[in-house]
Each structure stands twice: as C-alpha cells, then as structure tokens.
Scaffold this motif. Structure first.
Motif, PDB file in Angstrom:
ATOM      1  N   GLU A   1       3.170  -9.104 -26.613  1.00  0.00           N
ATOM      2  CA  GLU A   1       2.117  -9.927 -26.007  1.00  0.00           C
ATOM      3  C   GLU A   1       1.167  -9.129 -25.119  1.00  0.00           C
ATOM      4  OE1 GLU A   1       5.422 -10.469 -25.659  1.00  0.00           O
ATOM      5  OE2 GLU A   1       5.889 -12.600 -25.538  1.00  0.00           O
ATOM      6  N   PRO A   2       1.673  -8.216 -24.260  1.00  0.00           N
ATOM      7  CA  PRO A   2       0.734  -7.506 -23.377  1.00  0.00           C
ATOM      8  C   PRO A   2      -0.276  -6.663 -24.144  1.00  0.00           C
ATOM      9  CG  PRO A   2       2.995  -7.250 -22.607  1.00  0.00           C
ATOM     10  CD  PRO A   2       3.075  -7.837 -23.984  1.00  0.00           C
ATOM     11  N   GLN A   3       0.106  -6.183 -25.318  1.00  0.00           N
ATOM     12  CA  GLN A   3      -0.764  -5.286 -26.064  1.00  0.00           C
ATOM     13  C   GLN A   3      -1.739  -6.013 -26.999  1.00  0.00           C
ATOM     14  OE1 GLN A   3       2.598  -5.017 -26.009  1.00  0.00           O
ATOM     15  NE2 GLN A   3       3.121  -3.009 -25.178  1.00  0.00           N
ATOM     16  N   PHE A   4      -1.344  -7.181 -27.543  1.00  0.00           N
ATOM     17  CA  PHE A   4      -2.137  -7.760 -28.627  1.00  0.00           C
ATOM     18  C   PHE A   4      -2.568  -9.208 -28.415  1.00  0.00           C
ATOM     19  CE2 PHE A   4       0.278  -4.292 -30.626  1.00  0.00           C
ATOM     20  CZ  PHE A   4      -0.785  -3.556 -31.138  1.00  0.00           C
ATOM     21  N   ALA A   5      -2.197  -9.844 -27.317  1.00  0.00           N
ATOM     22  CA  ALA A   5      -2.667 -11.207 -27.059  1.00  0.00           C
ATOM     23  C   ALA A   5      -4.146 -11.189 -26.674  1.00  0.00           C
ATOM     24  CB  ALA A   5      -1.850 -11.840 -25.938  1.00  0.00           C
TER      25      ALA A   5
ATOM     26  N   THR B   1      -6.089  -9.961 -21.517  1.00  0.00           N
ATOM     27  CA  THR B   1      -6.707 -10.670 -22.626  1.00  0.00           C
ATOM     28  C   THR B   1      -8.197 -10.373 -22.729  1.00  0.00           C
ATOM     29  OG1 THR B   1      -7.190 -12.652 -21.322  1.00  0.00           O
ATOM     30  CG2 THR B   1      -5.029 -12.525 -22.395  1.00  0.00           C
ATOM     31  N   LEU B   2      -8.738  -9.605 -21.801  1.00  0.00           N
ATOM     32  CA  LEU B   2     -10.157  -9.252 -21.846  1.00  0.00           C
ATOM     33  C   LEU B   2     -10.395  -7.885 -22.467  1.00  0.00           C
ATOM     34  CD1 LEU B   2     -11.172 -10.401 -18.257  1.00  0.00           C
ATOM     35  CD2 LEU B   2     -11.376 -11.682 -20.388  1.00  0.00           C
ATOM     36  N   LEU B   3      -9.333  -7.249 -22.943  1.00  0.00           N
ATOM     37  CA  LEU B   3      -9.471  -5.874 -23.420  1.00  0.00           C
ATOM     38  C   LEU B   3      -9.913  -5.765 -24.870  1.00  0.00           C
ATOM     39  CD1 LEU B   3      -6.277  -4.299 -21.785  1.00  0.00           C
ATOM     40  CD2 LEU B   3      -8.636  -4.278 -20.943  1.00  0.00           C
ATOM     41  N   GLU B   4      -9.986  -6.924 -25.577  1.00  0.00           N
ATOM     42  CA  GLU B   4     -10.376  -6.935 -26.983  1.00  0.00           C
ATOM     43  C   GLU B   4      -9.567  -5.913 -27.778  1.00  0.00           C
ATOM     44  OE1 GLU B   4     -12.327  -9.175 -28.319  1.00  0.00           O
ATOM     45  OE2 GLU B   4     -12.645 -10.068 -26.357  1.00  0.00           O
ATOM     46  N   PRO B   5      -8.249  -6.096 -27.862  1.00  0.00           N
ATOM     47  CA  PRO B   5      -7.406  -5.100 -28.525  1.00  0.00           C
ATOM     48  C   PRO B   5      -7.619  -5.060 -30.022  1.00  0.00           C
ATOM     49  CG  PRO B   5      -6.158  -7.074 -28.024  1.00  0.00           C
ATOM     50  CD  PRO B   5      -7.497  -7.245 -27.369  1.00  0.00           C
ATOM     51  N   SER B   6      -7.159  -3.989 -30.620  1.00  0.00           N
ATOM     52  CA  SER B   6      -7.172  -3.878 -32.069  1.00  0.00           C
ATOM     53  C   SER B   6      -6.115  -4.798 -32.647  1.00  0.00           C
ATOM     54  CB  SER B   6      -6.877  -2.429 -32.479  1.00  0.00           C
ATOM     55  OG  SER B   6      -7.830  -1.548 -31.929  1.00  0.00           O
ATOM     56  N   PRO B   7      -6.203  -5.120 -33.936  1.00  0.00           N
ATOM     57  CA  PRO B   7      -5.167  -5.952 -34.552  1.00  0.00           C
ATOM     58  C   PRO B   7      -3.804  -5.257 -34.550  1.00  0.00           C
ATOM     59  CG  PRO B   7      -7.149  -5.898 -35.910  1.00  0.00           C
ATOM     60  CD  PRO B   7      -7.334  -4.862 -34.842  1.00  0.00           C
ATOM     61  N   TYR B   8      -2.765  -6.042 -34.479  1.00  0.00           N
ATOM     62  CA  TYR B   8      -1.398  -5.543 -34.549  1.00  0.00           C
ATOM     63  C   TYR B   8      -1.100  -4.941 -35.910  1.00  0.00           C
ATOM     64  CZ  TYR B   8       3.677  -5.999 -35.277  1.00  0.00           C
ATOM     65  OH  TYR B   8       4.992  -5.771 -35.604  1.00  0.00           O
ATOM     66  N   ARG B   9      -0.305  -3.888 -35.908  1.00  0.00           N
ATOM     67  CA  ARG B   9       0.217  -3.278 -37.130  1.00  0.00           C
ATOM     68  C   ARG B   9       1.712  -3.050 -36.950  1.00  0.00           C
ATOM     69  NH1 ARG B   9      -3.346  -0.307 -40.474  1.00  0.00           N
ATOM     70  NH2 ARG B   9      -1.614   1.120 -40.882  1.00  0.00           N
ATOM     71  N   VAL B  10       2.473  -3.199 -38.032  1.00  0.00           N
ATOM     72  CA  VAL B  10       3.918  -3.052 -37.911  1.00  0.00           C
ATOM     73  C   VAL B  10       4.308  -1.631 -37.519  1.00  0.00           C
ATOM     74  CG1 VAL B  10       4.412  -4.936 -39.502  1.00  0.00           C
ATOM     75  CG2 VAL B  10       4.195  -2.599 -40.392  1.00  0.00           C
ATOM     76  N   ASP B  11       3.434  -0.679 -37.747  1.00  0.00           N
ATOM     77  CA  ASP B  11       3.736   0.709 -37.393  1.00  0.00           C
ATOM     78  C   ASP B  11       3.073   1.140 -36.084  1.00  0.00           C
ATOM     79  OD1 ASP B  11       1.112   0.738 -38.232  1.00  0.00           O
ATOM     80  OD2 ASP B  11       1.342   2.404 -39.644  1.00  0.00           O
ATOM     81  N   CYS B  12       2.701   0.170 -35.228  1.00  0.00           N
ATOM     82  CA  CYS B  12       1.995   0.509 -33.991  1.00  0.00           C
ATOM     83  C   CYS B  12       2.876   1.261 -33.008  1.00  0.00           C
ATOM     84  CB  CYS B  12       1.429  -0.751 -33.336  1.00  0.00           C
ATOM     85  SG  CYS B  12       2.701  -1.876 -32.686  1.00  0.00           S
TER      86      CYS B  12
ATOM     87  N   ALA C   1      -4.218 -14.043 -31.455  1.00  0.00           N
ATOM     88  CA  ALA C   1      -4.238 -12.613 -31.729  1.00  0.00           C
ATOM     89  C   ALA C   1      -5.247 -12.358 -32.834  1.00  0.00           C
ATOM     90  CB  ALA C   1      -2.850 -12.111 -32.133  1.00  0.00           C
ATOM     91  N   LYS C   2      -5.618 -11.091 -32.985  1.00  0.00           N
ATOM     92  CA  LYS C   2      -6.595 -10.729 -34.011  1.00  0.00           C
ATOM     93  C   LYS C   2      -5.933 -10.476 -35.358  1.00  0.00           C
ATOM     94  CE  LYS C   2     -10.385  -8.749 -31.323  1.00  0.00           C
ATOM     95  NZ  LYS C   2     -11.210  -7.531 -31.109  1.00  0.00           N
ATOM     96  N   ASP C   3      -6.584 -10.964 -36.399  1.00  0.00           N
ATOM     97  CA  ASP C   3      -6.191 -10.677 -37.767  1.00  0.00           C
ATOM     98  C   ASP C   3      -6.728  -9.289 -38.143  1.00  0.00           C
ATOM     99  OD1 ASP C   3      -5.288 -10.930 -40.351  1.00  0.00           O
ATOM    100  OD2 ASP C   3      -6.256 -12.862 -40.705  1.00  0.00           O
ATOM    101  N   ILE C   4      -6.330  -8.791 -39.316  1.00  0.00           N
ATOM    102  CA  ILE C   4      -6.791  -7.473 -39.735  1.00  0.00           C
ATOM    103  C   ILE C   4      -8.298  -7.411 -39.930  1.00  0.00           C
ATOM    104  CG2 ILE C   4      -4.617  -6.746 -40.760  1.00  0.00           C
ATOM    105  CD1 ILE C   4      -5.729  -7.577 -43.483  1.00  0.00           C
ATOM    106  N   ASP C   5      -8.937  -8.569 -40.152  1.00  0.00           N
ATOM    107  CA  ASP C   5     -10.394  -8.587 -40.305  1.00  0.00           C
ATOM    108  C   ASP C   5     -11.106  -8.761 -38.965  1.00  0.00           C
ATOM    109  OD1 ASP C   5      -9.891 -11.218 -39.690  1.00  0.00           O
ATOM    110  OD2 ASP C   5     -10.606 -12.027 -41.596  1.00  0.00           O
TER     111      ASP C   5
END
Length: 283
Positions: free
Chosen positions: A59-63, A87-98, A190-194
């Motif tokens: 959650e801290p990284q990708f919410a 939540t203001l950092l506009e993170p990249s989408p989650y990846r299983v290999d992150c 959370a963000k999708d891959i798109d």
C-alpha cells in the motif's frame, strides 16, 4: 541461540509436513538470535515439503488517491480528509517483480519475496507471495478483484496458518471470514499497466480479531521455540468457525477504537456499491 534442530523439532511437533503454510512471524519474539535468521525458518519449512505463503503488501508504494467518480459509500474512508502524502506521488503501476514490500510486515516476508523462486500475486496493494511446490497454484488464485483467493486455496489444500510470536490481529485469513460472513470488501485505488486508476479489493481493520480467541483458541496446536510461542491453526476449520462467529455477531471484530471508521463500515456490511466505470484491472 535458536538452531536448525530447534526449528525442525517444532515443525515436526506441529505436523506440518508437505502442507501449505501461511506464515506470520515476529523474529523479535524469540528474544535471541536465530542461526541463519529468517532464511532458516523458511528453509526448515521447505525441507519438510511445505509451501510457505506470506502477505507481501505494498500500500505505501502503490496506493493512489480516490478519483472523484470512484468513491463508494460506507468504504472505511473519509473522502473529505486531506490525502495521505504518499498518495500524491503518482507512483508507477505495480509489477510482480518490483521487489518492494510494506516494511511494517517485518523481515521474513521481505526475505521470501527476494528469493529467486518466489511467486507473487497480481494484486497491486495486497499481494501474497509463496515459495515451495504448490506456490504457483496457490498464488494464481489471486487477482485485484479477488484479493483472498490464495487463502481459499490454502484451505482447500488442507493448509495451516502458523503464527510465530504474533497474535490473532496478524491473521490475515480472518479477512476472508469477514467476506464469507456477508461483508463486502473495501475498495482502494491503484494504477493499471496502462496508467489508469482502478479500484481493487482490500481488507479491513484487524485490531479486533483477538476477540475471536474464545472461538478459535481450541483449534490450534502450540509449542514454544525459545521465548516464541508458535500456534498452528488448520485453515479450513479456522475460517469456518470465524465465519460463523462473525455472521452471528458482526460486532465481534470491532476494535477498541470507538472512532475506527474501518470497523464501523465493515460491521455495517462494507461498501454500499462497488461500481466502477472502467474495465477490470489488468496487470
């Protein structure tokens, strides 16, 4: 110091051989050094043919913040409150290999996630990760819209929930019992891959779960390893007992904080709508 033979003796006494195990661990509970650290615990389980699963939440990284058109009512969120800074950092989408994990989960989940044979779920905020012979089959049950699929698989495969030096407030599986009791899962974003923001399922407050001790306390096998108390709960029976207890008394999981919005909305049944205008989450 805790050595390999101490761990092996404990696992033999708990009858975990060749069973999938969901592990919640406090290394500090041993109050002494473990020879080999977290890896020693994982290896002791793997050497007995177990598959080992842990929460690997992010959650801290990708919410991200809730979009204005995706705000279900009764969702354990005060939408009028200022957003949390992360939540203001506009993170990249989650990846299983992150390779990332919520530090609050402790050292052992991070060690498991870092293993080259680890299999990790596709949920961007509440993934699970596993190693061992059944890892892929168990973890493949998870999706962003089915957060606790791996716990269902654990129960279906005669799995065990092993608490090492922690209490019922750390038993993530009890969130599935909440769902089975009739509650709807909370939604977060959370963000999708798109790059589009979508809603995903998450759990609720777990601080009140120790109130289920009278219901679940007779189901466990327990043993001491150094100063650490190990409790092994059969997943299927534990989920069934907890589900029945929550269905009969929804307030049973309410935490001591009378202002807890998560508990208030969960006890009321969860979100009143889970509608999203966007297609299903893709990873």
């Amino acid at each position: 110091m805790i050595f390999e033979e101490h761990l092996a003796t404990a696992l033999a006494g708990l009858h975990l051989t060749e069973r999938p195990v969901m592990l919640h661990t406090s290394l500090r509970s041993f109050r002494t050094v473990i020879d080999g650290g977290a890896d020693a615990i994982l290896d002791a389980l793997l050497n007995r043919g177990c598959t080992v699963m842990v929460p690997a939440f992010t959650e801290p990284q990708f919410a991200v913040a809730a979009p204005t058109d995706m705000r279900p009512a009764r969702n354990g969120v005060d939408y009028a409150a200022p957003p949390v800074e992360d939540t203001l950092l506009e993170p990249s989408p989650y990846r299983v290999d992150c390779g990332l994990i919520n530090p609050a989960l402790g050292l052992l989940p991070a060690v498991l996630v870092g293993r080259p044979d680890a299999v990790r779920g596709r949920h961007p905020l509440n993934s699970f990760a596993a190693v061992g012979p059944e890892a892929a089959h168990i973890i493949d049950a998870q999706s962003p819209d089915d957060v606790y699929g791996p716990i269902r698989e654990l129960a279906d495969r005669d799995g065990v929930i092993l608490l090492i030096g922690v209490g019922l407030n750390r038993m993530t599986a009890l969130h599935l019992a909440e769902q089975w009791s009739g509650r709807r899962m909370f939604r977060r974003w959370a963000k999708d891959i798109d790059g589009a923001v979508r809603m995903v399922e998450v759990g609720s407050c777990s601080a009140g779960f120790p109130k289920l001790e009278p219901v679940l306390g007779s189901l466990d096998q327990n043993i001491m390893v150094g100063a650490s108390r190990w409790r092994a709960f059969p997943a299927r029976q534990t989920l069934a007992a907890a589900t029945a207890a929550i269905a009969a008394q929804q307030d049973i999981t309410r935490c001591p904080d009378t202002e807890c919005m998560l508990c208030r909305d969960a006890v009321a049944g969860g979100p009143t709508t889970c509608h999203t205008r966007r297609p299903a989450f893709r990873t």
